[in-house]
Design an enzyme around this catalytic site. Structure first.
Site, PDB file in Angstrom:
ATOM      1  N   THR A  10       0.782  -1.401   0.003  1.00 27.44           N
ATOM      2  CA  THR A  10      -0.091  -0.052  -0.212  1.00 27.44           C
ATOM      3  C   THR A  10       0.766   1.227   0.042  1.00 27.44           C
ATOM      4  OG1 THR A  10      -0.413  -0.152   2.373  1.00 27.44           O
ATOM      5  CG2 THR A  10      -1.919  -1.155   1.078  1.00 27.44           C
ATOM      6  N   MET A  12       4.159   3.728  -1.158  1.00 33.03           N
ATOM      7  CA  MET A  12       4.386   4.571  -2.630  1.00 33.03           C
ATOM      8  C   MET A  12       5.274   3.477  -3.230  1.00 33.03           C
ATOM      9  SD  MET A  12       4.843   8.662  -2.297  1.00 33.03           S
ATOM     10  CE  MET A  12       5.057   8.657  -4.081  1.00 33.03           C
ATOM     11  N   ARG A  37      -3.590  -3.113   9.498  1.00 37.80           N
ATOM     12  CA  ARG A  37      -4.905  -2.296   9.406  1.00 37.80           C
ATOM     13  C   ARG A  37      -5.425  -2.687   7.969  1.00 37.80           C
ATOM     14  NH1 ARG A  37      -0.853   0.967  10.780  1.00 37.80           N
ATOM     15  NH2 ARG A  37      -0.589   1.804   8.898  1.00 37.80           N
ATOM     16  N   CYS A 148      18.577   4.517  -3.560  1.00 42.82           N
ATOM     17  CA  CYS A 148      18.079   5.133  -4.790  1.00 42.82           C
ATOM     18  C   CYS A 148      19.258   5.771  -5.525  1.00 42.82           C
ATOM     19  CB  CYS A 148      16.702   5.997  -4.634  1.00 42.82           C
ATOM     20  SG  CYS A 148      16.846   7.167  -3.123  1.00 42.82           S
ATOM     21  N   GLY A 179      11.629  10.267  -2.485  1.00 41.45           N
ATOM     22  CA  GLY A 179      12.409   9.519  -1.944  1.00 41.45           C
ATOM     23  C   GLY A 179      12.012   9.334  -0.271  1.00 41.45           C
ATOM     24  N   GLU A 201      21.676   9.106   4.483  1.00 39.22           N
ATOM     25  CA  GLU A 201      21.934   8.997   3.031  1.00 39.22           C
ATOM     26  C   GLU A 201      23.280   8.840   2.661  1.00 39.22           C
ATOM     27  OE1 GLU A 201      19.656   8.825  -0.763  1.00 39.22           O
ATOM     28  OE2 GLU A 201      19.258   8.629   1.539  1.00 39.22           O
ATOM     29  N   LYS A 204      25.178   5.751   3.384  1.00 45.85           N
ATOM     30  CA  LYS A 204      24.985   4.568   2.455  1.00 45.85           C
ATOM     31  C   LYS A 204      25.550   4.804   0.883  1.00 45.85           C
ATOM     32  CE  LYS A 204      20.115   4.178   4.252  1.00 45.85           C
ATOM     33  NZ  LYS A 204      18.725   4.576   4.170  1.00 45.85           N
ATOM     34  N   HIS A 241      16.210  12.110  -8.787  1.00 46.75           N
ATOM     35  CA  HIS A 241      17.266  12.631  -8.020  1.00 46.75           C
ATOM     36  C   HIS A 241      18.297  13.330  -8.971  1.00 46.75           C
ATOM     37  CE1 HIS A 241      15.531  10.946  -4.666  1.00 46.75           C
ATOM     38  NE2 HIS A 241      16.270  10.203  -4.378  1.00 46.75           N
TER      39      HIS A 241
END
Length: 349
Positions: A10, A12, A37, A148, A179, A201, A204, A241
């Protein structure tokens, strides 16, 4: 057709998985999992649809199940995970006992025996799967895709890394709000603004890029031997991005040769003709004002990285710089996991 499930269906990225899988020639969506839920509801009733296309008819009446391997249809072979990191760390190993887990979650990316893969960059890392199954006594396995911003950067660096000697890299990102998820950045925080911090970020990007461009020594990954420094920023762009990249080489290199090397780059997905593979993974633009996220993020269905403004750097010897754009929720997330699964389906299943 290989039957697949989506975990976190459910959200994005879960919705992006569904959008990309709806008409896939090799995969059929057979199960959608989400939180308690949503469990027990039809998908169309459990979901606020955020994508810029209609919800596929094929999933509207699927009853959402809880994120529990015991609830998953035994006919499902691959599950795509877009779960939050903390939950993924607990749940993905449970699914991997019986299923192939193609994960976009960050929790398992840097684990010792779990492949972190971009198919054009390091498909050989899939050789780690056998050791992973043996170490954990799993019938299934987990394969992850990177962050990403890392994916777009590493796609453009791979041809450079293979043909030149990189000394160090600096990258500054301008990252889209998608993002962070639909509710991730309040409008009052980002409209007319730029946020110069995205938690975790930079770390990573700095670790994953060197890992992806590294080599396998048995079942151990030896990271690439150069320095990388990242600075990451959130900007008021919906998707796509943008990254400004500075590369220092050991020796001087011709700019036209660098451009040609990136534009000519092809990998195993292109050789195999995988469904989601872009015909040209790295597109090089010559216009002074390209790439731009609104104009270039959907290159090859959002699966290619677009590069422009490739030029010498005047401040440092043996250096050049460029700008790239990559679609963060397609090539940077759901599309990356799907391409990993296509390679797995072709070579392993």
């Amino acid at each position: 057709m290989v039957k697949v499930g989506v975990l976190g269906a459910t959200g994005m990225v879960g919705q992006r998985f569904i959008q990309l899988l709806a008409d896939h020639p090799d995969f059929e969506i057979a199960a959608l999992a989400a939180s308690g839920r949503s469990a027990g509801k039809k998908y169309e009733d459990a979901t606020t649809w955020y994508m810029n296309s209609e919800m596929p008819e094929s999933v509207r009446d699927i009853t959402v199940i809880e994120t529990d391997p015991a609830q998953m249809d035994n006919d499902v072979e691959i599950v795509f995970s877009s779960l939050p990191a903390d939950f993924a760390a607990k749940v993905e190993p449970e699914f991997a006992k019986d299923f192939v887990v193609a994960s976009n979650a960050s929790a398992m990316r840097m684990k010792k025996d779990i492949p972190l893969v971009i198919p054009e960059v390091n498909p050989q890392f899939l050789d780690m799967i056998e050791a992973q199954q043996k170490n954990n006594n799993w019938d299934g396995f987990i394969v992850t895709n990177p962050n990403c911003s890392t994916i777009a950067l590493t796609l453009t660096l791979k041809p450079i890394y293979d043909n030149f000697n990189i000394n160090r890299i600096y990258v500054s990102t301008m990252q889209a709000v998608s993002g962070a998820g639909y509710n991730g950045v309040p409008s009052m925080a980002i409209v007319d603004n730029l946020v110069p911090y995205i938690g975790g970020e930079e770390e990573k990007m700095e670790s994953e890029t060197l890992h992806l461009l590294g080599s396998l020594d048995g079942d151990e990954v030896v990271p690439a031997d150069f320095s990388l420094s990242a600075s990451c920023h959130r900007v008021p762009v919906i998707d796509g991005h943008t990254e400004a990249v500075f590369v220092e080489l050991d020796d001087e290199a011709d700019i036209d040769k660098i451009k040609k090397t990136m534009a000519d780059f092809r990998g195993l997905p292109q050789e195999l003709g995988l469904h989601s593979a872009p015909e040209q993974p790295v597109i090089v633009k010559e216009e002074d004002d390209r790439p731009q996220p609104r104009m270039d993020r959907m290159a090859y269905g959002g699966m290619a990285a677009t590069v422009g403004r490739v030029r010498k750097d005047q401040a440092f010897d043996n250096s050049f710089k460029y700008v790239l754009v990559g679609h963060n929720t397609i090539r940077g997330a759901a599309g990356a996991s799907i391409l990993n699964a296509e390679l797995i389906n072709k070579q392993i299943l």
